[in-house]
Write a protein that holds these residues in place. Sequence first.
Motif, PDB file in Angstrom:
ATOM      1  N   ALA A 169       0.859  -1.183   0.000  1.00  0.00           N
ATOM      2  CA  ALA A 169       0.000   0.000   0.000  1.00  0.00           C
ATOM      3  C   ALA A 169       0.891   1.228   0.000  1.00  0.00           C
ATOM      4  CB  ALA A 169      -0.904   0.002   1.226  1.00  0.00           C
ATOM      5  N   TYR A 170       0.470   2.241  -0.733  1.00  0.00           N
ATOM      6  CA  TYR A 170       1.161   3.525  -0.773  1.00  0.00           C
ATOM      7  C   TYR A 170       0.155   4.622  -0.445  1.00  0.00           C
ATOM      8  CZ  TYR A 170       4.328   0.987  -4.046  1.00  0.00           C
ATOM      9  OH  TYR A 170       5.157   0.071  -4.672  1.00  0.00           O
ATOM     10  N   ASP A 171       0.597   5.671   0.219  1.00  0.00           N
ATOM     11  CA  ASP A 171      -0.222   6.878   0.278  1.00  0.00           C
ATOM     12  C   ASP A 171      -0.260   7.463  -1.133  1.00  0.00           C
ATOM     13  OD1 ASP A 171      -0.456   6.520   2.991  1.00  0.00           O
ATOM     14  OD2 ASP A 171       1.059   8.013   3.518  1.00  0.00           O
ATOM     15  N   PHE A 172      -1.453   7.854  -1.572  1.00  0.00           N
ATOM     16  CA  PHE A 172      -1.619   8.349  -2.936  1.00  0.00           C
ATOM     17  C   PHE A 172      -2.109   9.777  -2.919  1.00  0.00           C
ATOM     18  CE2 PHE A 172      -3.793   8.819  -7.052  1.00  0.00           C
ATOM     19  CZ  PHE A 172      -2.782   8.380  -7.900  1.00  0.00           C
ATOM     20  N   ASP A 173      -1.370  10.658  -3.580  1.00  0.00           N
ATOM     21  CA  ASP A 173      -1.738  12.063  -3.699  1.00  0.00           C
ATOM     22  C   ASP A 173      -2.437  12.247  -5.047  1.00  0.00           C
ATOM     23  OD1 ASP A 173      -1.778  14.859  -4.229  1.00  0.00           O
ATOM     24  OD2 ASP A 173      -0.137  15.162  -2.819  1.00  0.00           O
ATOM     25  N   MET A 174      -3.760  12.380  -5.019  1.00  0.00           N
ATOM     26  CA  MET A 174      -4.517  12.453  -6.257  1.00  0.00           C
ATOM     27  C   MET A 174      -4.193  13.724  -7.036  1.00  0.00           C
ATOM     28  SD  MET A 174      -6.629  10.733  -8.134  1.00  0.00           S
ATOM     29  CE  MET A 174      -7.385   9.539  -7.014  1.00  0.00           C
ATOM     30  N   ALA A 175      -3.910  14.814  -6.325  1.00  0.00           N
ATOM     31  CA  ALA A 175      -3.656  16.086  -7.008  1.00  0.00           C
ATOM     32  C   ALA A 175      -2.383  16.025  -7.839  1.00  0.00           C
ATOM     33  CB  ALA A 175      -3.573  17.216  -5.990  1.00  0.00           C
ATOM     34  N   THR A 176      -1.337  15.413  -7.296  1.00  0.00           N
ATOM     35  CA  THR A 176      -0.047  15.385  -7.987  1.00  0.00           C
ATOM     36  C   THR A 176       0.212  14.067  -8.709  1.00  0.00           C
ATOM     37  OG1 THR A 176       1.108  14.571  -6.009  1.00  0.00           O
ATOM     38  CG2 THR A 176       0.917  16.965  -6.283  1.00  0.00           C
ATOM     39  N   GLY A 177      -0.563  13.028  -8.399  1.00  0.00           N
ATOM     40  CA  GLY A 177      -0.317  11.717  -8.993  1.00  0.00           C
ATOM     41  C   GLY A 177       0.987  11.124  -8.520  1.00  0.00           C
ATOM     42  N   SER A 178       1.207  11.134  -7.213  1.00  0.00           N
ATOM     43  CA  SER A 178       2.456  10.612  -6.654  1.00  0.00           C
ATOM     44  C   SER A 178       2.154   9.660  -5.498  1.00  0.00           C
ATOM     45  CB  SER A 178       3.350  11.759  -6.166  1.00  0.00           C
ATOM     46  OG  SER A 178       2.687  12.534  -5.187  1.00  0.00           O
ATOM     47  N   VAL A 179       3.110   8.777  -5.209  1.00  0.00           N
ATOM     48  CA  VAL A 179       2.965   7.799  -4.136  1.00  0.00           C
ATOM     49  C   VAL A 179       4.067   7.990  -3.108  1.00  0.00           C
ATOM     50  CG1 VAL A 179       1.779   6.071  -5.545  1.00  0.00           C
ATOM     51  CG2 VAL A 179       4.278   6.070  -5.456  1.00  0.00           C
ATOM     52  N   SER A 180       3.779   7.583  -1.872  1.00  0.00           N
ATOM     53  CA  SER A 180       4.746   7.688  -0.785  1.00  0.00           C
ATOM     54  C   SER A 180       4.374   6.687   0.300  1.00  0.00           C
ATOM     55  CB  SER A 180       4.774   9.111  -0.219  1.00  0.00           C
ATOM     56  OG  SER A 180       3.500   9.462   0.305  1.00  0.00           O
ATOM     57  N   ASN A 181       5.231   6.580   1.305  1.00  0.00           N
ATOM     58  CA  ASN A 181       4.951   5.747   2.483  1.00  0.00           C
ATOM     59  C   ASN A 181       4.592   4.309   2.104  1.00  0.00           C
ATOM     60  OD1 ASN A 181       4.596   5.106   5.213  1.00  0.00           O
ATOM     61  ND2 ASN A 181       2.438   5.688   5.188  1.00  0.00           N
ATOM     62  N   LYS A 182       5.451   3.675   1.331  1.00  0.00           N
ATOM     63  CA  LYS A 182       5.235   2.279   0.927  1.00  0.00           C
ATOM     64  C   LYS A 182       5.313   1.358   2.139  1.00  0.00           C
ATOM     65  CE  LYS A 182       7.409  -1.255  -2.046  1.00  0.00           C
ATOM     66  NZ  LYS A 182       8.566  -1.484  -2.976  1.00  0.00           N
ATOM     67  N   ARG A 183       4.332   0.453   2.262  1.00  0.00           N
ATOM     68  CA  ARG A 183       4.363  -0.525   3.342  1.00  0.00           C
ATOM     69  C   ARG A 183       3.662  -1.798   2.893  1.00  0.00           C
ATOM     70  NH1 ARG A 183       0.711   3.945   2.901  1.00  0.00           N
ATOM     71  NH2 ARG A 183      -1.334   3.356   3.724  1.00  0.00           N
ATOM     72  N   GLN A 184       4.001  -2.926   3.518  1.00  0.00           N
ATOM     73  CA  GLN A 184       3.331  -4.180   3.193  1.00  0.00           C
ATOM     74  C   GLN A 184       1.936  -4.155   3.784  1.00  0.00           C
ATOM     75  OE1 GLN A 184       5.444  -8.062   3.457  1.00  0.00           O
ATOM     76  NE2 GLN A 184       3.771  -8.714   4.775  1.00  0.00           N
ATOM     77  N   TRP A 185       0.940  -4.372   2.906  1.00  0.00           N
ATOM     78  CA  TRP A 185      -0.450  -4.409   3.348  1.00  0.00           C
ATOM     79  C   TRP A 185      -0.912  -5.839   3.613  1.00  0.00           C
ATOM     80  CZ3 TRP A 185      -4.800  -6.151   0.308  1.00  0.00           C
ATOM     81  CH2 TRP A 185      -6.040  -5.876   0.885  1.00  0.00           C
ATOM     82  N   LEU A 186      -0.429  -6.759   2.791  1.00  0.00           N
ATOM     83  CA  LEU A 186      -0.855  -8.156   2.917  1.00  0.00           C
ATOM     84  C   LEU A 186       0.184  -9.037   2.246  1.00  0.00           C
ATOM     85  CD1 LEU A 186      -3.239 -10.074   3.758  1.00  0.00           C
ATOM     86  CD2 LEU A 186      -4.120  -9.805   1.436  1.00  0.00           C
ATOM     87  N   ARG A 187       0.400 -10.224   2.810  1.00  0.00           N
ATOM     88  CA  ARG A 187       1.226 -11.237   2.153  1.00  0.00           C
ATOM     89  C   ARG A 187       0.454 -12.538   2.151  1.00  0.00           C
ATOM     90  NH1 ARG A 187       7.662 -12.676   3.215  1.00  0.00           N
ATOM     91  NH2 ARG A 187       7.908 -13.918   1.290  1.00  0.00           N
ATOM     92  N   PHE A 188       0.314 -13.142   0.978  1.00  0.00           N
ATOM     93  CA  PHE A 188      -0.422 -14.387   0.863  1.00  0.00           C
ATOM     94  C   PHE A 188       0.302 -15.499   1.622  1.00  0.00           C
ATOM     95  CE2 PHE A 188      -3.093 -13.869  -3.285  1.00  0.00           C
ATOM     96  CZ  PHE A 188      -3.763 -12.822  -2.696  1.00  0.00           C
ATOM     97  N   ALA A 189      -0.480 -16.352   2.250  1.00  0.00           N
ATOM     98  CA  ALA A 189       0.088 -17.500   2.955  1.00  0.00           C
ATOM     99  C   ALA A 189       0.695 -18.484   1.956  1.00  0.00           C
ATOM    100  CB  ALA A 189      -1.001 -18.193   3.772  1.00  0.00           C
TER     101      ALA A 189
END
Length: 311
Positions: A191-211
């Motif tokens: 998952a990334y924080d998404f800035d809709m105004a600028t179309g940029s991503v930040s703060n990447k982190r693992q949201w889920l990992r399949f078993a």
Amino acid sequence: MSNALLSRVAPTLLGEPECIWPAAATLGEGAVWSPREQALYWVDILGFRLHRWRPADAAQSTWTFAEEISALAERSDAPGLMITLRRGFALFDPALPDTAPTYLHQPEPELAGNRFNDGKCDARGRFWAGTMDAACEAPTGSLYRYQLHEKDPGGDCSRHDQGFAVTNGPTWSADGTTMYFNDTVTGRIYAYDFDMATGSVSNKRQWLRFAKGDGLPDGMTTDAAGRLWIAHWGGACVSCHEPMSGAELCRVTLPTRHITDCAFGGADMRTLFITSAATGLTLAQQKAEPLAGGLFAVEVDAEGLPANLFG
């Protein structure tokens, strides 16, 4: 009920998945519902084909290309499609089948072993797509954003992450503030924080990992409540997840193992269309899974969101 509460509710399947097109696609992917055509577009990446299925009369149409076609979006201000081919972003109009696609931008001329894979547009019409190692081994893939630019006919293409062997997705949260993207080989969804105004991503982190043993995350989509629906490569299913915790809410079981993508469509946006792949199966598995590479559909009590248009 608010979306925040509804996103925690397990949706119900209103029937069993049906194979509506036993196409035997080598690598089905790229499912996109077209409201203006009332039809589903999807691709066979390794078969170099674009398919269209129209539920009203079960009409099937196919266009064959000279190279891989991996993802698509309808254009907002012109007929035809924005597509990703092996080397980059291009335009193609299915109404002009004798006209070759027009390349707009090729961002990785130095990486001959790479190709484009999955992609989608955000709510502002910018096309996000990932590249991957064609051998699915080297972490040479990247996440790109492409948008039209008044001053440059080649558009504006920028790289926003890298280091993936196989990329899939993306999809967004219902409020557009989070983007999800799959690192398929490692089984991780970021998952990334998404800035809709600028179309940029930040703060990447693992949201889920399949078993282990549950397949690998492939294509995915978001419903109107914000729940994520994720195809399991090697897992014979699509799973539905709560958007904050990633908790699984329900599962659609399919009769073949390599499930590749899913998209909502139909007149009420309550049909979940699901693509699959025939590649990667042993001879014994091929005999046991005759519908591998087929296009499936199942009715659910969840409503989907229209696909964002390019431009």
